[in-house]
Design a protein around this motif. Structure first.
Motif, short mmCIF file in Angstrom:
data_model
loop_
_atom_site.label_atom_id
_atom_site.label_comp_id
_atom_site.label_asym_id
_atom_site.label_seq_id
_atom_site.Cartn_x
_atom_site.Cartn_y
_atom_site.Cartn_z
N ILE A 181 -28.61 -6.77 -5.37
CA ILE A 181 -29.79 -5.92 -5.20
C ILE A 181 -29.62 -4.59 -5.93
O ILE A 181 -30.53 -4.10 -6.60
N ALA A 182 -28.42 -4.01 -5.79
CA ALA A 182 -28.18 -2.67 -6.36
C ALA A 182 -27.74 -2.72 -7.81
O ALA A 182 -27.60 -1.66 -8.42
N ASP A 183 -27.52 -3.93 -8.35
CA ASP A 183 -27.05 -4.09 -9.73
C ASP A 183 -25.73 -3.34 -9.95
O ASP A 183 -25.58 -2.53 -10.88
N ILE A 184 -24.77 -3.63 -9.06
CA ILE A 184 -23.45 -3.01 -9.08
C ILE A 184 -22.42 -4.12 -9.25
O ILE A 184 -22.61 -5.22 -8.71
N PRO A 185 -21.32 -3.89 -9.98
CA PRO A 185 -20.30 -4.92 -10.15
C PRO A 185 -19.81 -5.48 -8.81
O PRO A 185 -19.29 -4.73 -7.98
N ILE A 186 -19.98 -6.77 -8.63
CA ILE A 186 -19.61 -7.39 -7.37
C ILE A 186 -18.10 -7.38 -7.16
O ILE A 186 -17.62 -7.23 -6.03
N GLY A 187 -17.35 -7.50 -8.25
CA GLY A 187 -15.90 -7.47 -8.14
C GLY A 187 -15.40 -6.18 -7.50
O GLY A 187 -14.54 -6.20 -6.61
N ALA A 188 -15.93 -5.04 -7.95
CA ALA A 188 -15.53 -3.75 -7.38
C ALA A 188 -15.90 -3.65 -5.91
O ALA A 188 -15.15 -3.10 -5.09
N LEU A 189 -17.06 -4.20 -5.54
CA LEU A 189 -17.49 -4.17 -4.14
C LEU A 189 -16.56 -5.01 -3.26
O LEU A 189 -16.14 -4.56 -2.18
N LEU A 190 -16.24 -6.22 -3.72
CA LEU A 190 -15.39 -7.09 -2.92
C LEU A 190 -14.00 -6.49 -2.73
O LEU A 190 -13.45 -6.50 -1.62
N ILE A 191 -13.42 -5.97 -3.80
CA ILE A 191 -12.10 -5.34 -3.70
C ILE A 191 -12.19 -4.05 -2.87
O ILE A 191 -11.25 -3.71 -2.14
N GLY A 192 -13.31 -3.36 -2.96
CA GLY A 192 -13.51 -2.15 -2.17
C GLY A 192 -13.52 -2.41 -0.67
O GLY A 192 -13.27 -1.50 0.13
N GLY A 193 -13.82 -3.65 -0.27
CA GLY A 193 -13.84 -3.98 1.14
C GLY A 193 -12.48 -4.30 1.73
O GLY A 193 -12.35 -4.44 2.96
N VAL A 194 -11.44 -4.39 0.89
CA VAL A 194 -10.12 -4.81 1.36
C VAL A 194 -9.50 -3.79 2.31
O VAL A 194 -9.15 -4.09 3.46
N VAL A 195 -9.31 -2.54 1.83
CA VAL A 195 -8.66 -1.51 2.65
C VAL A 195 -9.49 -1.18 3.90
O VAL A 195 -8.93 -1.13 5.01
N PRO A 196 -10.81 -0.96 3.79
CA PRO A 196 -11.58 -0.77 5.02
C PRO A 196 -11.48 -1.96 5.97
O PRO A 196 -11.45 -1.79 7.19
N GLY A 197 -11.41 -3.19 5.41
CA GLY A 197 -11.26 -4.37 6.26
C GLY A 197 -9.96 -4.34 7.04
O GLY A 197 -9.92 -4.68 8.24
N ILE A 198 -8.89 -3.91 6.38
CA ILE A 198 -7.59 -3.78 7.07
C ILE A 198 -7.67 -2.72 8.16
O ILE A 198 -7.17 -2.90 9.28
N LEU A 199 -8.32 -1.59 7.84
CA LEU A 199 -8.44 -0.51 8.82
C LEU A 199 -9.28 -0.93 10.03
O LEU A 199 -8.94 -0.59 11.17
N VAL A 200 -10.35 -1.66 9.79
CA VAL A 200 -11.19 -2.13 10.90
C VAL A 200 -10.41 -3.12 11.76
O VAL A 200 -10.49 -3.09 13.00
N THR A 201 -9.60 -3.98 11.13
CA THR A 201 -8.76 -4.91 11.89
C THR A 201 -7.77 -4.15 12.77
O THR A 201 -7.60 -4.48 13.95
N LEU A 202 -7.13 -3.15 12.19
CA LEU A 202 -6.20 -2.32 12.98
C LEU A 202 -6.92 -1.59 14.10
O LEU A 202 -6.36 -1.41 15.19
N THR A 203 -8.15 -1.17 13.84
CA THR A 203 -8.94 -0.49 14.88
C THR A 203 -9.19 -1.42 16.06
O THR A 203 -9.10 -1.01 17.23
N ILE A 204 -9.51 -2.68 15.77
CA ILE A 204 -9.72 -3.65 16.85
C ILE A 204 -8.44 -3.85 17.65
O ILE A 204 -8.45 -3.88 18.89
N ILE A 205 -7.30 -3.95 16.95
CA ILE A 205 -6.02 -4.16 17.62
C ILE A 205 -5.66 -2.95 18.48
O ILE A 205 -5.21 -3.09 19.63
N VAL A 206 -5.85 -1.73 17.95
CA VAL A 206 -5.56 -0.52 18.72
C VAL A 206 -6.47 -0.42 19.94
O VAL A 206 -6.02 -0.03 21.04
N THR A 207 -7.74 -0.78 19.78
CA THR A 207 -8.67 -0.77 20.92
C THR A 207 -8.21 -1.75 21.99
O THR A 207 -8.25 -1.43 23.20
N ILE A 208 -7.74 -2.91 21.59
CA ILE A 208 -7.21 -3.90 22.54
C ILE A 208 -6.01 -3.31 23.29
O ILE A 208 -5.92 -3.41 24.52
N ALA A 209 -5.10 -2.68 22.54
CA ALA A 209 -3.91 -2.09 23.15
C ALA A 209 -4.28 -1.01 24.17
O ALA A 209 -3.68 -0.94 25.26
N ILE A 210 -5.26 -0.18 23.83
CA ILE A 210 -5.68 0.89 24.76
C ILE A 210 -6.31 0.29 26.01
O ILE A 210 -6.03 0.73 27.14
#
Length: 428
Positions: free
Chosen positions: A164-193
């Motif tokens: 839709i935005a006419d943006i390189p999809i490769g950059a978008l997909l790779i851009g989701g890696v680190v936030p994805g890891i952080l969100v996963t860790l957030t879920i784990i930390v929430t479980i621990a709390i």
């Protein structure tokens, strides 16, 4: 006046329960007819469907959907959950944490959030309940862990945003890696709390030997192969996202064959399911393009951008208002429909404010994850409720702490764009 009438007409059709694709196509057609008459409407209706379906990057959608179907067929997700349980199971709440890790792993080999929620619901919830976990807590973990597939590549939501935005999809997909890891860790930390606050909701389980842990990794090897076939080939520059989607689907089919789960009947079922989902998404995109042409011709987007640019306020306040709007829309609409309906309007504002479009795309997908688990239309909550036959209210209560944790991580990602943009900047 025409724009107001069309928007009210669109809202009325959505409230009445008309499919989003049809509502956008019909309201856009009405607006085009009011704006330029039959000649303009006929010209757009004759060209919009072909121009939409003729987009080369659209191929990524059926390929990644087919990859998800073959992954589910192969049973790899079950192996992921068992391996994660063996490695972290001895920790109090370890099985719930293993569910989050399995959700991240499933997200890395499938772009379907609902498929992830359904798979995790059928595998991890019975195990957690058998171990004595509180049902509300277990269901909440599964519902939020399923949303990781929206963010971790291959992500259908990010692919659609890129188209839709006419943006390189490769950059978008790779851009989701680190936030994805952080969100996963957030879920784990929430479980621990939560477990620390109330140990009764998640009893401690048995420990495993080193030999058992190492043996469990043998089953994870196939996941690593699938992960490299998509994310690895995109990041290294070996393949484009479109080529990587075909490689991933083929690798997933070979995985199902290796596990002796592939037959003519199962392959036909996977192909049919992927085709049905792809047709649904394409129908929405076509309807959105018709509606988008109306917005373009009436210069609504330009007028909004000019108005916002004249406001004497911080761009961060405007961003906060936009994200709040996405949160509210997520309560009532499907996330893919939200992206298709809003990105053509919002993205010019983001560019005018000087924000990076790749960062913004990842940010709104993380925001859309919240809509997957919040009432009244949280899709993942409905999936978990169907598989567990538990009341929806119980699922929503179980996922509520994770929603608050997600709002915190959204604020962090918004405040520090480098978290998202660092990895894409290192791509070849």
């Amino acid at each position: 006046m025409t724009v107001t009438i069309v928007l009210l007409f669109l809202a009325a059709m959505l409230v009445l329960g008309l499919p989003v694709a049809l509502a956008m196509a019909v309201s856009g057609s009405v607006g085009l007819y009011m704006f330029g008459g039959w000649p303009i409407l006929r010209g757009i209706l004759e060209t919009a469907p072909l121009s939409t379906a003729n987009n080369y990057e659209i191929i990524t959608i059926p390929m990644f959907m087919l990859m998800a179907e073959f992954v589910i067929l192969s049973g790899v997700a079950d192996d992921l959950f068992r391996a994660a349980t063996i490695w972290v199971g001895r920790v109090r709440g370890g099985t719930a944490m293993a569910t989050a890790l399995a959700g991240a792993g499933f997200g890395a080999i499938s772009g379907s959030s609902t498929a992830a929620a359904a798979t995790l619901a059928s595998t991890s919830i019975p195990v957690m309940i058998k171990q004595g976990y509180e049902t509300k807590f277990a269901c909440g973990v599964v519902a939020i862990s399923g949303t990781l597939s929206m963010l971790i590549p291959p992500s259908i939501a990010l692919i659609l945003y890129g188209i839709i935005a006419d943006i390189p999809i490769g950059a978008l997909l790779i851009g989701g890696v680190v936030p994805g890891i952080l969100v996963t860790l957030t879920i784990i930390v929430t479980i621990a709390i939560l477990v620390w606050w109330d140990p009764a909701i998640a009893p401690a389980t048995r420990t495993y030997t080193i030999a058992e842990k190492l043996a469990s990794l043998k089953r994870v090897g196939l996941v690593v192969v699938l992960l490299f076939s998509v994310t690895g080939t995109i990041y290294s520059g070996i393949a484009t996202p479109t080529e990587a989607s075909g490689i991933g689907a083929f690798a997933a089919m070979l995985t199902a064959a290796w596990e002796r789960k592939l037959s003519f009947t199962s392959a036909w079922r996977a192909l049919r399911s992927a085709a049905q989902t792809t047709c649904m998404i394409l129908f929405i995109v076509m309807g959105a393009h018709v509606f988008g042409y109306f917005f373009t011709l009436t210069r609504v987007t330009n007028d909004i951008a000019a108005w916002v640019g004249a406001l004497e306020t911080s761009r961060w306040i405007i961003l906060a208002v936009i994200l709040a709007g996405y949160l509210v829309l997520g309560f009532f609409m499907d996330q893919i429909a939200i992206l298709i309906l809003t990105v053509p309007v919002v993205l010019p504002l983001i560019l005018q404010l000087g924000f990076d479009p790749v960062w913004f795309g990842v940010l709104i997908v993380v925001t859309a994850e919240v809509g997957m688990v919040t009432p009244p239309l949280g899709m993942n909550a409905f999936v978990v409720a169907r598989y567990t036959r538990r009341p929806l209210s119980e699922i929503f209560r179980g996922v509520a702490p994770h929603v608050w944790a997600h709002l915190v991580i959204i604020a962090i990602l918004a405040a520090f764009p480098a978290i998202t943009l660092w990895l894409p900047s290192t791509m070849r």
